[in-house]
Design a protein around this motif. Structure first.
Motif, mmCIF file in Angstrom:
data_model
loop_
_atom_site.group_PDB
_atom_site.id
_atom_site.type_symbol
_atom_site.label_atom_id
_atom_site.label_comp_id
_atom_site.label_asym_id
_atom_site.label_seq_id
_atom_site.Cartn_x
_atom_site.Cartn_y
_atom_site.Cartn_z
ATOM 1 N N GLU A 219 40.756 38.572 37.055
ATOM 2 C CA GLU A 219 40.309 38.209 35.708
ATOM 3 C C GLU A 219 38.915 38.769 35.432
ATOM 4 O O GLU A 219 38.637 39.291 34.338
ATOM 5 N N ALA A 220 38.022 38.678 36.417
ATOM 6 C CA ALA A 220 36.669 39.219 36.249
ATOM 7 C C ALA A 220 36.706 40.729 36.075
ATOM 8 O O ALA A 220 35.955 41.297 35.268
ATOM 9 N N LEU A 221 37.555 41.401 36.822
ATOM 10 C CA LEU A 221 37.697 42.846 36.675
ATOM 11 C C LEU A 221 38.229 43.201 35.288
ATOM 12 O O LEU A 221 37.859 44.226 34.707
ATOM 13 N N GLY A 222 39.111 42.338 34.743
ATOM 14 C CA GLY A 222 39.600 42.542 33.379
ATOM 15 C C GLY A 222 38.470 42.469 32.370
ATOM 16 O O GLY A 222 38.448 43.237 31.387
ATOM 17 N N LEU B 27 32.422 40.303 43.595
ATOM 18 C CA LEU B 27 33.224 41.524 43.499
ATOM 19 C C LEU B 27 32.640 42.635 44.380
ATOM 20 O O LEU B 27 33.387 43.380 45.031
ATOM 21 N N LEU B 28 31.319 42.723 44.395
ATOM 22 C CA LEU B 28 30.684 43.727 45.253
ATOM 23 C C LEU B 28 30.984 43.464 46.719
ATOM 24 O O LEU B 28 31.276 44.387 47.486
ATOM 25 N N GLU B 29 30.906 42.198 47.121
ATOM 26 C CA GLU B 29 31.162 41.843 48.513
ATOM 27 C C GLU B 29 32.594 42.138 48.922
ATOM 28 O O GLU B 29 32.859 42.462 50.082
ATOM 29 N N ILE C 77 35.635 48.527 42.727
ATOM 30 C CA ILE C 77 35.533 47.986 41.367
ATOM 31 C C ILE C 77 35.930 49.051 40.349
ATOM 32 O O ILE C 77 36.687 48.785 39.407
ATOM 33 N N ARG C 78 35.415 50.270 40.517
ATOM 34 C CA ARG C 78 35.752 51.359 39.589
ATOM 35 C C ARG C 78 37.261 51.627 39.589
ATOM 36 O O ARG C 78 37.874 51.762 38.521
#
Length: 514
Positions: free
Chosen positions: A289-292, A327-329, A336-337
């Protein structure tokens, strides 16, 4: 435990022959040597022992978690990362601290399901850790996580070099002296982890694996390497990559393979962090959801955020900083990209489908396939060769010339059996794969195919073919290799060709007898 029961768990007919040899000789050797044979028998009946080794900070434990499919190996610096840990199958999840003087202490897993970062004991007195997991992957392969080679912690280096694959001792094997115990300890295969810079002492580290395994050298039969953290390769630094990070990593891995051969069969790129997150339950629907939300940002804003980690976490946007840190961890900027690109290409993608795409991106499946080809298909030969090396070493250190001769004679009889040809085939494969014996490319590929597969159709390059076709092809190739050995080969090639000829002939016999 009866001999029949032990044979029922063995990797194949060659391991069964070695087990029979040990049973037969135990009454003809000294009690000390017999105790060593008992340990060899135990190891023959156990899954293949695969050590994950490499330098410090190479991401070994992260890769272990990905392979097992569970966040169980600690990745932060702590007491456990300074110890050898054997992950093996068990009916009840538990951790055992094995002390140098023999006793064990059972510990529960931490609340997050991992091995506790602090053990509550003096680790100077600890030999290694045994972690038992109800995990299907571990039914066929015991995974051994090791401290980093090249560490400033001399004790950790010593544990890695001396205890790779250190086995739990059976009752009675306490009679073994250090020399004998070293002869039967040691992993049977190694997955060596490198990052972008392969150093000269990586060869020495692989040699340390050899020293810890009764001189069973790491080579293309029992060792592969992975280029971990492939997403950190600077594509522009690799000529011919066209700016593509994964292509650059593949090209760099090929160069590293040339450097590390003949110690390893291959070097494969992998992104251990993404593999761990995607395979072990670390990636959740909340992450998707955060990536969205990131995918909905303007291109210019997102590109700016993805320049560097500090910019990504400090940029002002509606996504909380804590979520971005998480997300970075789990994925780092590259993951992420890739995830954002997948969402933009398929806006309705589910969290499960996105996780599978991340797993594809990580390269873990390719590593698993290679593990299956290099290790699983050859498990019978690898384990039998390791066992014979241990038996030979035990007899050699006994100090009794008569005992040494009895063991030598028994091994010679075993090597004359048809099933023992697998050992010669693995040796031929090693010579060809390492370049010690040069062959035309098509013949090299044929040797590798015949020696790297357990399925007859795959060995012959005719998957799914009918038995008559397989038999005819095996007989034809047997004749061709015999002719090549006699009339077209160099002396070194001729030795390999005779082995391949015999392999094809045995395959033909096996097909006819089925």
């Amino acid at each position: 435990m009866t001999a029949a029961a032990e044979r029922g768990r063995l990797a194949g007919p060659l391991s069964a022959s070695v087990a029979e040899l040990c049973h037969r000789l135990r009454s003809q050797v000294s009690p000390r040597t017999a105790a060593g044979f008992a340990e060899v028998l135990r190891r023959l009946g156990a899954p293949l022992q695969v050590a994950v080794a490499g330098r410090i900070k190479s991401g070994k434990s992260t890769l272990v978690n990905a392979l097992i499919g569970r966040l169980v190996a600690p990745t932060d610096v702590g007491e456990c990362t300074r110890l050898v840990t054997r992950f093996q199958y068990g009916t009840v999840d538990r951790v055992e601290v094995v002390f140098l003087d023999g006793p064990k202490q059972v510990l529960p897993f931490a609340a997050d399901g991992s091995i506790p970062a602090e053990l509550g004991v003096d680790i100077a007195e600890v030999s290694h850790l045994e972690a038992y997991l109800t995990n299907a992957v571990l039914q066929d392969m015991t995974v051994i996580d090791t401290p980093g080679l090249g560490s400033l912690d001399a004790a950790s280096v010593s544990r890695t070099e001396q205890l790779l694959g250190a086995a739990e001792q059976d009752e009675g094997s306490d009679d073994l002296d250090d020399t004998s115990r070293n002869a039967v300890a040691g992993a049977e295969a190694v997955l060596y982890v490198v990052t972008q810079g392969v150093r000269a002492d990586d060869q020495q580290a692989l040699a340390a694996f050899t020293a810890a395994t009764a001189s069973r050298e790491a080579g293309p039969v029992n060792a592969i390497a992975v280029l971990n953290k492939a997403d950190t390769v600077v594509a522009e630094s690799v000529e011919g990559s066209g700016g593509d990070v994964w292509k650059a990593a593949q090209m760099l891995a090929e160069k590293q393979a040339a450097t590390l051969k003949p110690r390893v069969a291959d070097v494969l790129p992998v992104i251990g962090l993404i593999a761990e997150s995607a395979e072990s339950g670390g990636f959740t629907s909340a992450d998707a959801e955060a990536l969205g939300q990131l995918a909905a940002l303007d291109d210019d804003v997102l590109e700016t955020m993805l320049i560097a980690a500090d910019i990504f976490t400090s940029w002002e946007c509606d996504i909380p900083t804590g979520i971005r840190l998480r997300l970075l961890e789990k994925l780092d900027l590259f993951g992420i990209r890739c995830a954002v690109e997948a969402i933009r290409a398929e806006p309705e993608i589910t969290a499960g489908a996105l996780r599978r795409k991340l797993l594809d991106i990580s390269g873990l499946d390719a590593v698993r396939r290679r593990l299956s080809i290099v290790f699983a298909a050859r498990a019978d030969g690898i384990k039998a060769a390791a066992a014979l090396a241990s038996v030979t070493a035990l007899a050699h250190t006994s100090g009794d010339p008569g005992e040494r001769q009895r063991v030598h004679d028994a091994i010679e009889v075993l090597l004359a059996r048809p099933e023992a040809h697998q050992l010669r085939l693995l040796e031929a494969l090693t010579l060809v794969a390492s370049g010690a014996v040069e062959m035309p490319d098509d013949l090299s590929e044929e040797v590798l195919r015949v020696g790297s597969n357990a399925d007859i159709g795959a060995q012959l390059g005719l998957p799914g073919a009918a038995r008559p076709e397989l038999a005819a092809h095996a007989l034809e190739r047997a004749g061709w290799w015999r002719s090549f050995a006699s009339f077209g080969a160099t002396p070194a090639q001729s030795r390999v060709a005779h082995v391949v000829h015999r392999a094809y002939f045995l395959i033909w016999q096996q097909i006819r007898e089925q």
